[in-house]
Motif scaffolding. Structure first.
Motif, PDB file in Angstrom:
ATOM      1  N   THR A 153     -25.545  74.972 -12.290  1.00 51.90           N
ATOM      2  CA  THR A 153     -25.555  73.751 -13.189  1.00 51.90           C
ATOM      3  C   THR A 153     -26.858  73.289 -12.227  1.00 51.90           C
ATOM      4  O   THR A 153     -27.338  74.262 -11.358  1.00 51.90           O
ATOM      5  N   LEU A 154     -27.415  72.427 -12.798  1.00 52.21           N
ATOM      6  CA  LEU A 154     -28.486  71.618 -11.915  1.00 52.21           C
ATOM      7  C   LEU A 154     -28.722  70.455 -11.844  1.00 52.21           C
ATOM      8  O   LEU A 154     -28.164  69.590 -12.904  1.00 52.21           O
ATOM      9  N   LEU A 155     -28.584  69.813 -10.618  1.00 50.80           N
ATOM     10  CA  LEU A 155     -28.331  68.393 -10.366  1.00 50.80           C
ATOM     11  C   LEU A 155     -29.577  68.038 -10.091  1.00 50.80           C
ATOM     12  O   LEU A 155     -30.737  68.173  -9.093  1.00 50.80           O
ATOM     13  N   GLY A 156     -30.395  67.408 -10.199  1.00 52.63           N
ATOM     14  CA  GLY A 156     -31.256  66.200  -9.898  1.00 52.63           C
ATOM     15  C   GLY A 156     -30.918  64.993  -9.102  1.00 52.63           C
ATOM     16  O   GLY A 156     -29.270  64.745  -8.488  1.00 52.63           O
ATOM     17  N   PRO A 157     -32.367  63.746  -9.487  1.00 50.09           N
ATOM     18  CA  PRO A 157     -32.058  62.809  -8.648  1.00 50.09           C
ATOM     19  C   PRO A 157     -30.539  62.260  -8.745  1.00 50.09           C
ATOM     20  O   PRO A 157     -30.917  61.641  -9.963  1.00 50.09           O
ATOM     21  N   GLY A 158     -30.343  62.002  -7.865  1.00 49.97           N
ATOM     22  CA  GLY A 158     -28.948  60.274  -7.561  1.00 49.97           C
ATOM     23  C   GLY A 158     -27.590  61.688  -7.791  1.00 49.97           C
ATOM     24  O   GLY A 158     -26.387  61.298  -7.967  1.00 49.97           O
ATOM     25  N   GLN A 159     -27.285  62.754  -7.976  1.00 50.28           N
ATOM     26  CA  GLN A 159     -26.407  63.484  -8.118  1.00 50.28           C
ATOM     27  C   GLN A 159     -25.749  64.151  -7.226  1.00 50.28           C
ATOM     28  O   GLN A 159     -26.763  64.354  -6.264  1.00 50.28           O
ATOM     29  N   SER A 160     -24.436  64.058  -6.701  1.00 53.31           N
ATOM     30  CA  SER A 160     -23.548  64.702  -5.469  1.00 53.31           C
ATOM     31  C   SER A 160     -23.339  66.125  -5.852  1.00 53.31           C
ATOM     32  O   SER A 160     -22.431  66.341  -6.821  1.00 53.31           O
ATOM     33  N   PHE A 161     -22.700  66.602  -4.739  1.00 50.70           N
ATOM     34  CA  PHE A 161     -22.339  67.938  -4.816  1.00 50.70           C
ATOM     35  C   PHE A 161     -21.448  68.194  -3.094  1.00 50.70           C
ATOM     36  O   PHE A 161     -22.010  67.678  -2.150  1.00 50.70           O
ATOM     37  N   GLY A 162     -20.339  68.857  -3.036  1.00 54.47           N
ATOM     38  CA  GLY A 162     -19.611  69.062  -1.427  1.00 54.47           C
ATOM     39  C   GLY A 162     -18.697  68.222  -1.773  1.00 54.47           C
ATOM     40  O   GLY A 162     -17.239  68.641  -0.834  1.00 54.47           O
ATOM     41  N   GLU A 163     -18.146  66.878  -2.730  1.00 48.88           N
ATOM     42  CA  GLU A 163     -16.755  66.057  -2.522  1.00 48.88           C
ATOM     43  C   GLU A 163     -15.761  66.062  -1.695  1.00 48.88           C
ATOM     44  O   GLU A 163     -15.007  66.002  -1.513  1.00 48.88           O
ATOM     45  N   PHE A 164     -15.807  67.502  -2.521  1.00 49.00           N
ATOM     46  CA  PHE A 164     -13.965  68.353  -2.560  1.00 49.00           C
ATOM     47  C   PHE A 164     -14.050  69.132  -1.816  1.00 49.00           C
ATOM     48  O   PHE A 164     -13.007  68.930  -1.142  1.00 49.00           O
ATOM     49  N   THR A 165     -15.069  69.413  -0.635  1.00 45.64           N
ATOM     50  CA  THR A 165     -14.996  69.753   1.109  1.00 45.64           C
ATOM     51  C   THR A 165     -14.317  68.602   1.562  1.00 45.64           C
ATOM     52  O   THR A 165     -13.471  68.740   2.631  1.00 45.64           O
ATOM     53  N   ILE A 166     -14.156  67.022   1.175  1.00 52.86           N
ATOM     54  CA  ILE A 166     -13.483  66.439   2.327  1.00 52.86           C
ATOM     55  C   ILE A 166     -12.278  65.839   1.599  1.00 52.86           C
ATOM     56  O   ILE A 166     -11.154  66.021   2.578  1.00 52.86           O
ATOM     57  N   PHE A 167     -12.039  66.388   0.262  1.00 54.54           N
ATOM     58  CA  PHE A 167     -10.663  66.101  -0.297  1.00 54.54           C
ATOM     59  C   PHE A 167      -9.503  67.680  -0.146  1.00 54.54           C
ATOM     60  O   PHE A 167      -8.609  66.428  -0.058  1.00 54.54           O
TER      61      PHE A 167
END
Length: 218
Positions: free
Chosen positions: A60-74
């Motif tokens: 995918t292509l992530l633009g302004p406001g999009q997040s990634f990496g959340e699952f590394t925390i949970f």
């Protein structure tokens, strides 16, 4: 970020470190185990998997406001994708410690992340269905529509046709033929290293009419 109340978004920016990346620079690598969340401030981030032969399977292509990496925390799992900057890009980087502290005090963060995760799951299922069932032209249209929802700029996707072909599991020649057919329908415009979508609503309508399974008979 658009899903967060203004005050919560301010706190996210306050507790993050703004990092600048040049075009093509790695933001994260597949297998990294350091937990944390990243949010695109400007520019774009290309998420995919780089093979041993240098081929790129773009997700995918992530633009302004999009997040990634959340699952590394949970989940405490390592990162599953290589993420590189597309053009000059700025990313808010927040450590797991700071994120967890803010998350515990701001329930709106949980709601925003849940909605984001469900939207991504829906897009993933749509893409898997397209790869399994649809001809190349329709397959390409659906994945372009999905990418336009996350890219920040729904009118332009910065991606190479070779990466898109590898992601769809087709040859570049076959993909190029499908993209040209979409261009002839005035749904997209092809450029060097980019695909423009002049009327996203028109593409969405076309996908709805040509890519969805027929309704069950009553």
């Amino acid at each position: 970020m658009d899903l967060l109340p203004l005050e919560v978004a301010k706190k996210v920016r306050r507790d993050s470190t703004l990092v600048k990346y040049t075009d093509g620079q790695f933001i994260q690598s597949r297998g990294d185990s350091k937990p944390g969340i990243s949010i695109v401030r400007s520019g774009a981030a290309n998420a995919g998997i780089i093979g041993m032969d240098g081929s790129v399977s773009m997700t995918t292509l992530l633009g302004p406001g999009q997040s990634f990496g959340e699952f590394t925390i949970f989940t405490e799992l390592p990162r599953t994708h290589d993420v590189t900057a597309v053009g000059e890009t700025e990313i808010y980087q927040m450590t797991a410690t700071r994120f967890t502290r803010l998350y515990d005090n701001e329930p709106q963060l949980s709601r925003a992340l849940l909605k984001t995760a469900l939207m991504r799951s829906h897009i993933l299922l749509e893409m898997l269905d397209a790869i399994r069932r649809l001809p190349i032209r329709e397959r390409a249209a659906r994945i372009l529509q999905s990418m336009s929802h996350t890219a920040g700029n729904p009118n332009k996707l910065e991606c190479r046709q070779s990466e898109l072909a590898y992601t769809l599991g087709v040859s570049r020649i076959s993909l190029n033929r499908g993209l040209k057919q979409l261009a002839e329908l005035k749904l997209i415009e092809l450029g060097y290293g980019e695909i423009r979508i002049p009327r996203p609503a028109l593409l969405s309508d076309w996908v709805a009419n040509h890519c969805n399974p027929a309704p069950l008979a009553s």
